[in-house]
Motif scaffolding. Structure first.
Motif, short mmCIF file in Angstrom:
data_model
loop_
_atom_site.label_atom_id
_atom_site.label_comp_id
_atom_site.label_asym_id
_atom_site.label_seq_id
_atom_site.Cartn_x
_atom_site.Cartn_y
_atom_site.Cartn_z
N VAL A 30 1.31 -1.23 0.26
CA VAL A 30 0.15 -0.17 -0.24
C VAL A 30 1.12 1.47 -0.04
O VAL A 30 0.90 1.88 -0.79
CB VAL A 30 -1.01 -0.08 1.11
CG1 VAL A 30 -2.08 1.41 1.61
CG2 VAL A 30 -1.84 -1.18 1.42
N ILE A 31 1.97 1.46 0.70
CA ILE A 31 3.07 2.54 0.70
C ILE A 31 3.39 2.65 -0.67
O ILE A 31 3.99 3.57 -1.24
CB ILE A 31 3.63 2.61 2.21
CG1 ILE A 31 3.60 2.26 3.31
CG2 ILE A 31 5.17 3.26 2.18
CD1 ILE A 31 4.10 1.57 4.77
N ASP A 32 3.92 1.08 -0.68
CA ASP A 32 4.40 1.29 -2.50
C ASP A 32 3.53 2.12 -3.65
O ASP A 32 3.84 3.36 -4.51
CB ASP A 32 5.08 0.41 -3.13
CG ASP A 32 5.81 0.17 -4.45
OD1 ASP A 32 6.55 0.79 -4.78
OD2 ASP A 32 5.58 -0.56 -5.19
N GLN A 33 2.56 1.28 -3.14
CA GLN A 33 1.38 1.92 -5.00
C GLN A 33 1.29 3.90 -3.89
O GLN A 33 1.11 4.35 -4.82
CB GLN A 33 -0.17 1.59 -3.99
CG GLN A 33 -1.00 2.05 -5.29
CD GLN A 33 -0.19 1.50 -6.73
OE1 GLN A 33 0.16 0.18 -6.86
NE2 GLN A 33 -0.79 3.17 -7.42
N ILE A 36 3.95 5.15 -5.55
CA ILE A 36 3.55 5.52 -7.52
C ILE A 36 2.50 6.50 -7.22
O ILE A 36 3.26 7.32 -9.00
CB ILE A 36 3.58 3.86 -7.37
CG1 ILE A 36 4.67 3.01 -7.72
CG2 ILE A 36 3.08 3.87 -9.55
CD1 ILE A 36 4.31 1.96 -7.81
N GLU A 37 1.80 7.03 -6.85
CA GLU A 37 0.44 7.33 -7.11
C GLU A 37 0.82 9.18 -6.99
O GLU A 37 0.82 9.69 -7.61
CB GLU A 37 -0.72 7.21 -6.50
CG GLU A 37 -1.30 5.48 -7.14
CD GLU A 37 -2.60 5.32 -5.62
OE1 GLU A 37 -2.97 5.85 -5.45
OE2 GLU A 37 -2.86 4.42 -6.62
N ASN A 38 2.22 8.79 -5.82
CA ASN A 38 2.03 10.49 -5.94
C ASN A 38 2.96 10.87 -5.70
O ASN A 38 4.01 12.11 -5.92
CB ASN A 38 1.66 10.72 -4.77
CG ASN A 38 0.82 10.79 -3.69
OD1 ASN A 38 -0.23 11.54 -3.92
ND2 ASN A 38 0.09 9.61 -3.59
N ASN A 39 4.30 9.94 -7.01
CA ASN A 39 5.53 10.51 -7.32
C ASN A 39 5.55 11.76 -8.02
O ASN A 39 6.70 12.46 -7.35
CB ASN A 39 6.50 9.44 -8.13
CG ASN A 39 7.96 9.70 -8.55
OD1 ASN A 39 8.43 9.61 -7.35
ND2 ASN A 39 7.94 9.46 -10.00
N HIS A 40 4.62 11.81 -8.90
CA HIS A 40 4.96 13.30 -9.32
C HIS A 40 4.98 14.47 -8.92
O HIS A 40 5.46 15.65 -8.63
CB HIS A 40 4.21 13.52 -10.18
CG HIS A 40 2.29 13.78 -9.91
ND1 HIS A 40 1.98 12.73 -9.56
CD2 HIS A 40 1.67 14.92 -9.93
CE1 HIS A 40 0.74 13.15 -9.08
NE2 HIS A 40 0.46 14.36 -9.10
N LEU A 41 4.22 14.68 -7.33
CA LEU A 41 3.75 15.42 -6.70
C LEU A 41 5.47 15.08 -5.55
O LEU A 41 5.59 16.40 -5.62
CB LEU A 41 2.51 15.33 -5.24
CG LEU A 41 1.60 15.91 -6.42
CD1 LEU A 41 0.34 14.56 -5.19
CD2 LEU A 41 1.22 16.76 -6.50
N ILE A 42 6.03 14.64 -4.81
CA ILE A 42 6.75 14.19 -4.61
C ILE A 42 8.52 14.65 -4.91
O ILE A 42 9.23 15.75 -5.07
CB ILE A 42 7.28 13.29 -3.99
CG1 ILE A 42 5.87 12.22 -3.41
CG2 ILE A 42 8.95 12.69 -3.66
CD1 ILE A 42 6.21 10.23 -3.50
#
Length: 51
Positions: A30-33, A36-42
């Motif tokens: 779940v943390i990995d997902q 992945i979903e918020n990578n652009h924000l990070i």
């Protein structure tokens, strides 16, 4: 974590997750997902400017 050391040279050591360690895998998934979903924000956090 389970650690098994084999005698002889070269030294051989194997590590395996215990049942308790394996129970964490869904949480890690779940943390990995989320990452992945918020990578652009990070990635954009370093680009924020003030003023």
């Amino acid at each position: 974590m389970d650690r098994r050391i084999y005698p002889g040279l070269p030294l051989k050591v194997e590590y395996n997750l215990t049942e308790l360690g394996n129970s964490l895998l869904p949480v890690i998934a779940v943390i990995d997902q989320w990452g992945i979903e918020n990578n652009h924000l990070i990635e954009n956090l370093g680009e924020v400017t003030v003023g």
